[in-house]
Design a protein around this motif. Structure first.
Motif, PDB file in Angstrom:
ATOM      1  N   UNK A   1       0.842  -1.200   0.000  1.00 48.82           N
ATOM      2  CA  UNK A   1       0.000   0.000   0.000  1.00 48.82           C
ATOM      3  C   UNK A   1       0.878   1.251   0.000  1.00 48.82           C
ATOM      4  N   UNK A   2       2.007   1.140  -0.700  1.00 48.24           N
ATOM      5  CA  UNK A   2       2.997   2.207  -0.720  1.00 48.24           C
ATOM      6  C   UNK A   2       3.199   2.704  -2.139  1.00 48.24           C
ATOM      7  N   UNK A   3       3.276   4.011  -2.307  1.00 51.76           N
ATOM      8  CA  UNK A   3       3.614   4.606  -3.589  1.00 51.76           C
ATOM      9  C   UNK A   3       5.053   5.103  -3.537  1.00 51.76           C
ATOM     10  N   UNK A   4       5.790   4.822  -4.593  1.00 52.17           N
ATOM     11  CA  UNK A   4       7.183   5.257  -4.714  1.00 52.17           C
ATOM     12  C   UNK A   4       7.184   6.358  -5.770  1.00 52.17           C
ATOM     13  N   UNK A   5       7.236   7.599  -5.299  1.00 56.60           N
ATOM     14  CA  UNK A   5       6.989   8.777  -6.128  1.00 56.60           C
ATOM     15  C   UNK A   5       8.307   9.369  -6.623  1.00 56.60           C
ATOM     16  N   UNK A   6       8.438   9.454  -7.927  1.00 55.48           N
ATOM     17  CA  UNK A   6       9.628  10.006  -8.572  1.00 55.48           C
ATOM     18  C   UNK A   6       9.407  11.512  -8.806  1.00 55.48           C
TER      19      UNK A   6
ATOM     20  N   UNK B   1       8.076   9.822   3.362  1.00 52.54           N
ATOM     21  CA  UNK B   1       9.438   9.386   3.676  1.00 52.54           C
ATOM     22  C   UNK B   1      10.390   9.770   2.555  1.00 52.54           C
ATOM     23  N   UNK B   2      11.543  10.332   2.901  1.00 56.92           N
ATOM     24  CA  UNK B   2      12.541  10.673   1.880  1.00 56.92           C
ATOM     25  C   UNK B   2      13.171   9.408   1.312  1.00 56.92           C
ATOM     26  N   UNK B   3      13.391   9.417   0.005  1.00 58.10           N
ATOM     27  CA  UNK B   3      13.902   8.216  -0.641  1.00 58.10           C
ATOM     28  C   UNK B   3      15.271   7.785  -0.187  1.00 58.10           C
ATOM     29  N   UNK B   4      16.110   8.732   0.253  1.00 60.18           N
ATOM     30  CA  UNK B   4      17.464   8.372   0.671  1.00 60.18           C
ATOM     31  C   UNK B   4      17.467   7.492   1.913  1.00 60.18           C
ATOM     32  N   UNK B   5      16.345   7.446   2.622  1.00 59.82           N
ATOM     33  CA  UNK B   5      16.237   6.532   3.762  1.00 59.82           C
ATOM     34  C   UNK B   5      16.447   5.091   3.315  1.00 59.82           C
TER      35      UNK B   5
ATOM     36  N   UNK C   1      15.683  11.264  -4.804  1.00 62.82           N
ATOM     37  CA  UNK C   1      14.835  11.691  -5.915  1.00 62.82           C
ATOM     38  C   UNK C   1      13.450  11.053  -5.880  1.00 62.82           C
ATOM     39  N   UNK C   2      13.227  10.214  -4.848  1.00 65.00           N
ATOM     40  CA  UNK C   2      11.930   9.558  -4.687  1.00 65.00           C
ATOM     41  C   UNK C   2      11.376   9.858  -3.297  1.00 65.00           C
ATOM     42  N   UNK C   3      10.072   9.669  -3.158  1.00 69.04           N
ATOM     43  CA  UNK C   3       9.376   9.761  -1.876  1.00 69.04           C
ATOM     44  C   UNK C   3       8.517   8.518  -1.715  1.00 69.04           C
ATOM     45  N   UNK C   4       8.401   8.028  -0.478  1.00 70.53           N
ATOM     46  CA  UNK C   4       7.499   6.900  -0.222  1.00 70.53           C
ATOM     47  C   UNK C   4       6.264   7.399   0.510  1.00 70.53           C
TER      48      UNK C   4
END
Length: 389
Positions: A324-329, A353-357, A364-367
């Motif tokens: 149920x997670x979106x990985x947003x570019x 959540x910041x992608x670098x986590x 460059x991505x967000x969760x």
């Protein structure tokens, strides 16, 4: 109003998701920020589970508890029905969660200084646990094209030459990718060639969207099944993370004996009084709830992707096959991660959540967690679009 539409106030329930944002994001006051970050759902657990827990509460003594044979059989039946995976109950060991289970496996089957291989972007404990246990982490970055991830096979095999253990995220977190049987077969073949053990985290394996299929690693392992540890839990599936229960499945009796000895040495072999109750009820009676949840999530994904891509030109989201997670570019927006997070938290008042986590490969991505009532999702998307407008 059904279970998936009602908004529940979680602000005074000791919820990490709702009550720890100040600490996680380093901000003074998060009272007006909407949390859409950590992976637990804002939906009530299945009624059969809460009914079973309520019945257990009627007995006023909460002494030491154990996982009964009926609990094991319920899990085995579930894996057979949902995934076509035949598992003997003797192969099961129980732990307080998938993360503690991973730590036990790493502690028992690798030594200080040994190399553990991971494929970022990936769930942060995959690299933080080995590091904290004194292991060296090898990174074989996944290749990415328009949000689709794949293993870089030449690099992966070169890293296997040094590795003792590989940790697989199956399905993949954060992207929601489902690994194809052919990919998993090749992975097992390469690990066998270099005598590398495999830990497969399959906690998201029940959250599979319509038309898709999860392939358990054990189902394609063949004669190499003894090198595999599979970590499974009902906690992600049924929103029971706070109950803290998981299992390790391994067919090798010697490996089970070594794990049992480690659990005895560290006092981690027993579960709390509510875990067996929730476990049995979820696996025996939770399927109708899960099927309804998956329908809700499918609608949420369609709605969220359409709105975000339309209202924030430049955002790109590949619809996940699972979770149920979106990985947003957001790379096309030309923002640094620090700028993106500042916009979200300070202007949009929403926590992603910041992608670098998930490693440098996630920059460059967000969760984004979309497992919430539609009303909450609509508000969250409005805040995101406001942040980037």
């Amino acid at each position: 109003m059904n279970l998936f539409e009602q908004v529940h106030d979680r602000s005074n329930s000791r919820s990490v998701k709702w009550g720890r944002m100040e600490k996680v994001y380093g901000i003074h006051d998060a009272s007006d920020i909407l949390p859409m970050w950590v992976a637990d759902m804002d939906f009530p657990a299945p009624p059969p589970v809460t009914d079973a827990l309520r019945e257990r509460l009627e007995h006023p003594i909460f002494g030491y508890s154990y996982i009964c044979e009926e609990c094991k059989t319920a899990a085995a039946n579930w894996l057979e029905k949902r995934h076509g995976l035949g598992v003997e109950t003797d192969w099961m060991l129980f732990h307080q969660g998938v993360i503690p289970a991973m730590a036990s496996i790493i502690d028992v089957f690798t030594d200080t200084g040994d190399h553990v291989l991971v494929t970022p972007p990936v769930y942060p404990p995959f690299f933080s646990i080995p590091e904290n246990l004194g292991r060296s982490v090898l990174y074989s970055q996944l290749t990415e094209q328009d949000g689709e991830y794949a293993i870089d096979w030449p690099d992966f095999e070169s890293k296997l030459e040094k590795a003792r253990l590989f940790i697989l995220c199956n399905p993949h977190n954060p992207s929601g990718k489902l690994w194809a049987a052919e990919e998993l077969e090749k992975l097992v073949e390469l690990c066998a060639r270099h005598d590398v053990l495999i830990l497969s985290d399959e906690i998201h394996s029940d959250l599979i969207h319509a038309g898709e299929t999860h392939t358990p690693l054990l189902s394609v392992a063949g004669s190499e099944r003894d090198r595999i540890f599979t970590c499974i839990a009902p906690t992600k599936t049924f929103n029971l993370a706070g109950i803290q229960a998981a299992m390790i499945v391994t067919a090798d009796p010697d490996k089970r004996m070594r794990l049992e000895r480690h659990m005895q040495a560290h006092g981690t072999g027993s579960l709390n009084a509510f875990a067996p109750v929730a476990w049995k009820a979820a696996y025996e009676q939770g399927e109708p709830w899960l099927n309804q949840l998956l329908e809700v999530l499918a609608h949420h994904i369609e709605y969220a992707v359409e709105r975000l891509e339309r209202e924030v030109p430049g955002l790109k989201i590949r619809k996940p096959q699972s979770t149920y997670l979106l990985w947003i570019d957001y790379r096309a927006l030309g923002l640094t991660e620090e700028e993106a997070m500042s916009h979200l938290l300070e202007k949009g008042k929403v926590a992603l959540e910041p992608g670098s986590k998930y490693g440098a490969a996630g920059r460059g991505f967000l969760r984004m967690n979309i497992a919430c009532p539609k009303q909450t999702l609509e508000e969250g998307i409005s805040r995101i679009t406001s942040a980037f407008r």
